[in-house]
Design a protein around this motif. Sequence first.
Motif: not given
Length: 652
Positions: A80-88, A114-125, A487-494
């Motif tokens: 019931g929770a999903l931490p931001w994946p960006i650090f992983f 850039v590679s990490a950006t691609m990895m994290s994109a699917g998590a929020m989807v 959008v939340g994930d992408m703005t963190n990546d930006f």
Amino acid sequence: MPHATAQERSVLQDSPSKPPKKSSCSAQTTQGPAQGPFSAQTTQGPPPFTQQFSARGIIIGIIGCVIITASSVYTALKLGALPWPIFFVVLLALFALKLLARLGRATNINEANVSATMMSAGAMVAGGLAFTIPGIYILDSQASLSLPTVIICAACGVALGCVGTALFRKHFIIQSRLPYPVGSSAAQTLRAADSGGRGGILLLISALFAGLVAIARDLLSLLPSMLLSWVRIPGVSFGIYFSPMALGMGFLIAPAAALAWILGGLIGDFALVVGGVGVGLWELAQAQDMKTSLGIGVMIGCGVGLVIKVLAKAAQAWHGTRAHAANNQVPPEMDGLSNGTRAHAANNAHAAKVASAPTLASATSLLAETTASAVGPVATQATVPAPVPSTYQNQQLIKTRWAVVVVAAVVLALCLAGGVSPLAATGLAALVWLAMAMSAQCTGQAGLNPMEVFGIIVVLIIALFAQLGNVEAFLVAAVATVACGFVGDMTNDFQAGKLLNTNPKAQWFAECIGGFIGAIVAALVLALLVSAYGSEAFGSQETFVAAQATAVAAMVGAIPHMPAFCLGLAVGLVLYMAKAPVITLGLGIYLPFYLSLTVAVGAILRLLLGLFFPTWSKTQDPMVLASGLLAGESIAGVLAALVTVFWGLGAQ
């Protein structure tokens, strides 16, 4: 609701005490004078586009995206929770690229980003689908929903998120100067890992350990699923879940948030269920309805409070900016002077007002007031980074006309594939822009993104002027939630890219690729779990608690106990305004008690390690260890579902 964890916040405060080791990446860095932990600049400029958006980086990003997306679906439904994946993902991408660099060209920190950006994109989807679609089965376990419909809805959310981030980037990342604590902390994490460390190895070891435990427990039945299961309390699921993932969640969150989580469990299970039933105030079934409704109300109240506070601060900042601009205007009597004289007068006017103008210190103070997030206070010592000169500040990602084309395509797809009425689809296409803007603002200010709340708001507004069936309402909520999460994930990546001087076009292309891959993978995994465990497996007392989907189902269908929900809504709103860790309180009330107790055990272990190993606990290793535990068990859970389905097909 993705959130910043305790370790993520601490990395913003702690700067390395030792000088960094020489990086194996090709771009060399140097530290600027007195600019804080985010001031490292490349001395030879950023690498060219092809060395940031590289073939090997894309391959690694796609593989990582599939893994992270699949594990995120499982984590969101199970906990019931999903931490931001960006650090992983930044650690995983850098570790993989450094291994490949031994076979050929050296890597660079921008390629890893850039590679990490691609990895994290699917998590929020994945989060967007997991937070909404299971609600269809919670309301009606016999409901039918085709896989292509779910994929198309997820892809619509990704498409809206892609054009939204492309158009929002300049305002939210360059002009607004929002701190984006998660993205800023990820940039520092990537720099520290690039300078040397064992983060990648520790990540893989902890993930492998968690995966083996999950396989031994779920597939081989060599380990028990629950400890203390012999304790019988009527109406309460008591025990300690033998789950590295749940312990890892306790590791990640702040102690105050963990305390609020177990307090919520005590309120929901022992005060309402055990206490209320024991003294004869209500029956057990009514107590369970009150517990569920109260927890949902608290979580939604937290999201509403976050939106209100962010909008209020944005309005205050806008008003202050207008007033400041008006105070710096050149007097009318100088209208006839030359441009040079007018500029000189304007500079003098600005100098006269500089003492009263907003400063970086006042912005940090404002942030401290605003971003006491729902999971505990966000560290603000280095939350607002010093200005970083960027090669790509004014780069335009797409033309505005493409947004019109994408919106029209989304409306058409929802009408044809989702069965959504043209009026409802058009309303979604209009309202989602406001939702995405609020998502970017919330992520930038507080490191939180109540994306399911934005989905609920969009559905409730559309229901005022358009007819929505149950399934159509969930599909609309899914599209809006996916778009807001994206959008939340992408703005963190930006934000991380701005601090690392990464080409935003390379990041945007990577995010788009990862997003559409994530839409397919997330829908497939969700369908796999339904096939393996049945459509009855979603709910507060079921295999997958699906807390957010239950909240959406309560809004779309019928709230089990309206007075308890209204009370929870008010409590969540008030406590959030009081800067209490209210989201975990709501989770504790809603979730079965064994999960709350297990998370509390993880938090206690984290505190004990801090007492006995204080130096180690201040490094990034605990965060890396916990992230590996979450990812390892999640991936093993998806593999277990695959095995279950294939075994079932073989038996048939």
